[in-house]
Enzyme design. Structure first.
Site, short mmCIF file in Angstrom:
data_model
loop_
_atom_site.label_atom_id
_atom_site.label_comp_id
_atom_site.label_asym_id
_atom_site.label_seq_id
_atom_site.Cartn_x
_atom_site.Cartn_y
_atom_site.Cartn_z
N ASP A 210 -5.69 0.61 -6.12
CA ASP A 210 -6.69 1.36 -5.29
C ASP A 210 -6.70 0.80 -3.75
O ASP A 210 -6.68 -0.32 -3.35
CB ASP A 210 -8.17 0.58 -5.69
N GLU A 236 -5.01 5.14 -5.60
CA GLU A 236 -6.13 5.69 -5.34
C GLU A 236 -6.84 5.53 -4.15
O GLU A 236 -6.48 4.63 -3.26
CB GLU A 236 -7.05 4.93 -6.36
C1 GCO Z 1 -13.35 1.02 -8.08
C2 GCO Z 1 -14.09 1.15 -6.81
C3 GCO Z 1 -15.14 0.12 -6.93
C4 GCO Z 1 -16.05 0.36 -5.71
C5 GCO Z 1 -17.62 0.03 -5.98
C6 GCO Z 1 -18.44 0.34 -5.04
O1 GCO Z 1 -12.19 1.80 -7.89
O2 GCO Z 1 -13.79 0.54 -9.06
O3 GCO Z 1 -13.39 1.33 -5.75
O4 GCO Z 1 -14.71 -1.25 -6.81
O5 GCO Z 1 -15.59 -0.25 -4.50
O6 GCO Z 1 -17.80 1.01 -7.09
O7 GCO Z 1 -19.57 0.51 -5.29
MG MG Z 2 -11.93 2.73 -6.32
#
Ligand code: GCO
Ligand code: MG
Length: 403
Positions: A210, A236
């Site tokens: 991510d 992501e």
């Molecule tokens: C993920 C997300 C979360 C968000 C969070 C914000 O991919 O799981 O990026 O870590 O940061 O849901 O509220």
């Molecule tokens: Mg995320």
């Protein structure tokens, strides 16, 4: 079956959750998730002050009409607060309809398309060695798909790095805490992370990452290209997605699959991304994208372009959302993967649920409805606590950046 009452329950068993409970004249009740991390009370107020008065007396079976009434009837369309509130109503009504039918929700959607729902877990560490160990731990727990995030040398606080637990809670302070950021340090470090992780785990597991909206399109293109040798399942949120066109530039340069959409709330947020085949996975989820009713439309649209689902499933999505998402996932033909970050024991106790995890796959269970309940007496023991997500600043000059 008439709706006789509806109310909002806000509780904080480890973190804040907003739950809507709908009651009917036939004694059946249903619950929906309305949690919007860091903005919980706005959705609670939207529901209590503006939605619930319009629900009383309506036929609980008319899910579609109620959805259209809340969406078109508000005049002010879309937005995370509105769409989370609509989702809560929608999830609760699907729960009631499925209970009335005596069936698990996935049966009403069209039945199971698979035996289980592949989920990915979150491995993270302060450095490459720690993250690699965590990836191996997740593999031992049976996960087939694992997200890897690591601290970056020279940066103090970095997204996705928890403290050795099976969950990561970013909304950690009474006022937003500050993280620092350097694109250069991150871009130099991340390929080294995946080089180490692939060497340690081999090729039998899916790996995910991510970027959390932090790169420009051309920087994201460079990262995607540099990660190609490690065959990621997805990269992501490589760049902020307000401008859907931005993903074309990334696409032109890399075959690393792209996922986006955890902060999307309607089909319009991903219309161009999907129809122009700029992404591979759509991450919109039940609670933030208008409930089962709307997410199903997004998924059907995505299927036309071979885009698969990858629903958001961090800890800020309550077990109610997780339960509903698993029914959706078991049915949806173009399923990709489901994110699964475990909840605390306190949260699991407040929300008893029928879903289960077994060797990397989850199943929503066979209880009528979506299979998740709320223990209101226990919820009352955990009152709301203000908590904000962090903000991010450029390390070299303090400019506010995307977190
Ligand atoms: C993920 C997300 C979360 C968000 C969070 C914000 O991919 O799981 O990026 O870590 O940061 O849901 O509220
Ligand atoms: Mg995320």
């Amino acid at each position: 079956m008439k709706i006789t009452n509806a109310r909002v329950i806000v509780c904080s068993p480890g973190r804040n959750f907003v739950t809507l409970k709908i009651e009917t004249d036939e004694g059946l009740t249903g619950i929906g998730d309305a949690t919007l991390n860091g903005r919980e009370l706005s959705v609670a107020s939207y529901l209590t002050d503006h939605v619930i008065p319009c629900l009383i007396g309506r036929d609980a079976h008319q899910i579609e009409d109620i959805w259209q009434f809340l969406y078109k009837g508000a005049y002010w369309r879309r937005g995370p607060v509105t769409m989370s509130a609509i989702a809560a109503v929608d999830i609760a009504l699907w729960d009631i309809k499925a209970k009335a039918a005596g069936l698990p929700l996935y049966q009403l959607l069209g039945g199971a398309s698979r035996t289980g729902v592949m989920v990915y877990g979150h491995a993270n560490g302060r450095d490459i060695a720690e993250t690699t160990d965590e990836v191996l731990r997740y593999a031992e727990l049976g996960y087939k798909a694992i997200r890897a995030q690591s601290g970056v040398p020279g940066l103090d606080k970095v997204y996705g790095v928890g403290r050795g637990r099976l969950f990561y809670e970013p909304a950690d302070a009474d006022l937003p805490s500050e993280h620092d950021w350097s694109t250069e340090k991150y871009l130099d470090h991340t390929p080294k992370l995946f080089d180490a992780v692939r060497s340690a785990i081999g090729w039998d597991h899916h790996l995910l990452h991510d970027v959390h909206h932090r790169l420009t399109p051309i920087e994201a293109a460079r990262l995607g290209k540099s990660l190609e040798p490690y065959r990621l399942f997805w990269m992501e949120d490589a760049t902020p997605a307000e401008n859907q066109e931005a993903f074309r530039l990334i696409r032109q340069h890399t075959v690393t699959p792209l996922a986006v959409g955890e902060i999307f709330n309607t089909i319009w947020d991903c219309k161009d991304l999907i129809s122009q085949q700029l992404i591979d996975y759509i991450r919109a989820t039940v609670v933030h994208a208008g409930g089962i009713t709307h997410l199903r439309r997004i998924a059907d649209f995505a299927a036309m372009y071979q885009v698969r689902t990858g629903c958001h499933g961090a800890t800020d999505l309550s077990p109610v959302c997780m339960g509903a998402a698993l029914h959706f996932d078991l049915w949806v033909p173009n399923f990709g993967v489901q994110e699964y970050m475990r909840h605390t024991d306190e949260t699991d106790a407040v929300f008893p649920h029928a879903y289960s995890f077994d060797r990397g796959f989850m199943h929503p269970g066979e209880a009528p409805g979506h299979g998740v309940d709320i223990d209101e007496a226990m919820a009352a023991r955990y009152p709301y606590q203000r908590a904000y997500l962090p903000v991010n600043r450029q390390q070299h000059d303090g400019t506010l950046w995307s977190w």
